[in-house]
Scaffold this motif. Sequence first.
Motif, PDB file in Angstrom:
ATOM      1  N   SER A 146       0.971  -0.912  -0.507  1.00  0.00           N
ATOM      2  CA  SER A 146       0.067  -0.022  -0.090  1.00  0.00           C
ATOM      3  C   SER A 146       1.099   0.842  -0.017  1.00  0.00           C
ATOM      4  O   SER A 146       1.956   1.123   0.387  1.00  0.00           O
ATOM      5  CB  SER A 146      -1.127  -0.133   1.029  1.00  0.00           C
ATOM      6  OG  SER A 146      -2.010   0.676   1.011  1.00  0.00           O
ATOM      7  N   PHE A 147       0.252   2.082  -0.883  1.00  0.00           N
ATOM      8  CA  PHE A 147       1.004   3.594  -0.371  1.00  0.00           C
ATOM      9  C   PHE A 147       0.559   4.326   0.628  1.00  0.00           C
ATOM     10  O   PHE A 147      -0.124   4.134   1.620  1.00  0.00           O
ATOM     11  CB  PHE A 147      -0.318   4.247  -1.694  1.00  0.00           C
ATOM     12  CG  PHE A 147       0.448   5.543  -1.658  1.00  0.00           C
ATOM     13  CD1 PHE A 147       1.973   5.828  -2.064  1.00  0.00           C
ATOM     14  CD2 PHE A 147      -0.126   6.847  -1.047  1.00  0.00           C
ATOM     15  CE1 PHE A 147       2.131   7.879  -2.461  1.00  0.00           C
ATOM     16  CE2 PHE A 147       0.357   8.524  -1.864  1.00  0.00           C
ATOM     17  CZ  PHE A 147       1.907   8.543  -2.769  1.00  0.00           C
ATOM     18  N   THR A 188      -2.184  11.170   2.292  1.00  0.00           N
ATOM     19  CA  THR A 188      -2.722   9.580   2.801  1.00  0.00           C
ATOM     20  C   THR A 188      -3.511   9.414   3.392  1.00  0.00           C
ATOM     21  O   THR A 188      -4.005   8.975   3.847  1.00  0.00           O
ATOM     22  CB  THR A 188      -1.410   8.643   2.774  1.00  0.00           C
ATOM     23  OG1 THR A 188      -0.732  10.046   4.368  1.00  0.00           O
ATOM     24  CG2 THR A 188      -0.476   9.073   2.431  1.00  0.00           C
ATOM     25  N   GLU A 191      -7.362   7.239   3.076  1.00  0.00           N
ATOM     26  CA  GLU A 191      -6.718   5.856   3.106  1.00  0.00           C
ATOM     27  C   GLU A 191      -8.338   5.621   3.084  1.00  0.00           C
ATOM     28  O   GLU A 191      -8.051   4.486   2.418  1.00  0.00           O
ATOM     29  CB  GLU A 191      -5.698   5.148   4.120  1.00  0.00           C
ATOM     30  CG  GLU A 191      -5.174   4.071   4.060  1.00  0.00           C
ATOM     31  CD  GLU A 191      -4.314   3.497   4.645  1.00  0.00           C
ATOM     32  OE1 GLU A 191      -3.658   1.901   4.197  1.00  0.00           O
ATOM     33  OE2 GLU A 191      -4.010   4.247   5.754  1.00  0.00           O
ATOM     34  N   TRP A 196      -9.366   5.627  -3.395  1.00  0.00           N
ATOM     35  CA  TRP A 196      -8.154   4.169  -3.807  1.00  0.00           C
ATOM     36  C   TRP A 196      -8.396   3.076  -4.402  1.00  0.00           C
ATOM     37  O   TRP A 196     -10.276   2.758  -3.827  1.00  0.00           O
ATOM     38  CB  TRP A 196      -7.331   3.847  -2.115  1.00  0.00           C
ATOM     39  CG  TRP A 196      -6.947   5.263  -1.111  1.00  0.00           C
ATOM     40  CD1 TRP A 196      -7.178   6.336  -1.594  1.00  0.00           C
ATOM     41  CD2 TRP A 196      -6.240   4.424  -0.556  1.00  0.00           C
ATOM     42  NE1 TRP A 196      -6.451   7.141  -0.653  1.00  0.00           N
ATOM     43  CE2 TRP A 196      -5.431   6.010  -0.465  1.00  0.00           C
ATOM     44  CE3 TRP A 196      -4.768   3.983  -0.408  1.00  0.00           C
ATOM     45  CZ2 TRP A 196      -3.885   6.516   0.463  1.00  0.00           C
ATOM     46  CZ3 TRP A 196      -3.365   3.680   0.088  1.00  0.00           C
ATOM     47  CH2 TRP A 196      -3.563   5.943  -0.057  1.00  0.00           C
ATOM     48  N   ARG A 201       1.600   2.623 -10.082  1.00  0.00           N
ATOM     49  CA  ARG A 201       3.327   3.861  -9.767  1.00  0.00           C
ATOM     50  C   ARG A 201       3.672   4.028 -10.722  1.00  0.00           C
ATOM     51  O   ARG A 201       4.549   5.315 -10.599  1.00  0.00           O
ATOM     52  CB  ARG A 201       2.795   2.391  -8.624  1.00  0.00           C
ATOM     53  CG  ARG A 201       5.125   2.640  -8.291  1.00  0.00           C
ATOM     54  CD  ARG A 201       5.047   3.720  -7.421  1.00  0.00           C
ATOM     55  NE  ARG A 201       6.060   4.744  -7.228  1.00  0.00           N
ATOM     56  CZ  ARG A 201       6.211   4.895  -5.739  1.00  0.00           C
ATOM     57  NH1 ARG A 201       5.069   5.554  -5.526  1.00  0.00           N
ATOM     58  NH2 ARG A 201       7.837   4.922  -5.485  1.00  0.00           N
ATOM     59  N   GLY A 239      -3.589   1.951  -3.612  1.00  0.00           N
ATOM     60  CA  GLY A 239      -3.168   4.047  -3.581  1.00  0.00           C
ATOM     61  C   GLY A 239      -4.511   4.247  -4.211  1.00  0.00           C
ATOM     62  O   GLY A 239      -5.606   4.355  -4.729  1.00  0.00           O
TER      63      GLY A 239
END
Length: 504
Positions: A146-147, A188, A191, A196, A201, A239
């Motif tokens: 996870s980011f 973030t 979340e 999300w 990426r 993310g």
Amino acid sequence: MEQLRELYRQWSGVEPALVERLAGAGSNRVYFRLTAPADSAFPSVIGCVGTSREENRAFIYLSRHFVSKNLPVPEILAVSDDELRYLQSDLGSVSLFDAIRRGREAGGQYDDEEIRLLETTIRLLPKIQILGAEGLDWSVCYPQPSFDEQNVMFDLNYFKYCFLKTTEIDFHELKLEADFRQMAADLTSDENSADWGFMYRDFQARNVMLSSSPSLPLHSSLTPLPFPFFIDFQGGRRGPIYYDLASFLWQASARYSDDLRRHLVDVYYDELQRYKDVRAREDFDRQLRLFVLFRTLQVLGAYGFRGYFERKPHFIASIPPAIENLRKILDSEGKNGTENRYPHLFEVLRQMVSLPQFNRPAASDNSTGKLVVRVFSFSYKKGIPDDESGNGGGYVFDCRSTHNPGRYEPYKKLTGLDEPVIRFLEDDGEITKFLESVYRLADAHVERYIERGFTSLMFSFGCTGGQHRSVYSAQHLAEHIHEKFGVEVRLCHREQGIFSVLSS
């Protein structure tokens, strides 16, 4: 290589007739195209050899999961027992980056067909982000599931150490760190929200292949070919959806106009509503802008490392358009109040974008229709410079046959721009005789390019260290061409990180 051949034989039952290594792979992942004999019914496939089982395992799992969702990704065909090699369907050799080259090289003037390809790609992004996330086992993602704030702080510090510090701008470490931590928390904070999903990426035009392969039965009914397929998502994780949209549309080298970006954000937003409830547009745009700022700092860190430290001209050439993106972001966010949230960061960034070294044009920036000549000096130990024009390269001259001043202690810390080295080379005479031949060849070529209306020509000079003979030669050819023909010459002494533009 033999182990990859064996995997192919186990899968197909035949010996590959041709195995060719593909360019552009990362340092720990090498790709090959394996072609079956002409009398075989098997299509060509792509073989991957990696060094990380966890990274390979992530890609293999994600690909199989996405195929089960009928998403446009390569199909995994075979995997070795040790998981260091696998075969996947061959999506061809044309990427979206290749297909929209004309618009990019025209300074962002994309035609209708290029815009259609961009629209098609952007419409697919919510599908892989939202549908692709359904039922996905995040624990398989590599290097983490996870980011999080740690991701953000790593990237912001990457920018600080690999880019910001190279500018020698004074800044307050603790104040900047406080702004970084505030940004990490803001990025973030949602979340647990519906914003999300699967975060690609590395969503960029180079990682979208346009396939017309008939050997993809799982995807053949999706749309008329060629069709965008997604690759290189092995670093994906859970993310925020904004990250990938910001990565794609604000990619520095793409040179998308503000109007085209707004249009593609509209396309994305409309398509996203097919898969989930979305924020009000004003809130959506506000959060997207924050990710655009973050991604711009992140890529500048990467460009600094790859360009300034690894001396790769492709990344150095991408810095000016990235800085131009940052200027626009700072102007916009200053009006939107974001500056008040990260005051010291904005103060430092405004100083940074005003530095004179960031006002030079990028290597691919030529919308004038006139010839631009690019001249490089380089070290053979670090490879021949890439040609960012898309023309495949130009002249490369080897200076190593001439007398090397670097062998003598008084000159070891100097370059071909310093007077003692210049005197050494000219008194010796070998380099001037060498350049006489170069001038004759270059003059004829420049004249012909001007006559034919060509807009890009490249000359490169290499020597052992890229410090003395190549620097002298590149400098003198650049000045010679500019003085004789009056064209713009962009000069790069790559190993010294020195750039200049000779223009009227």
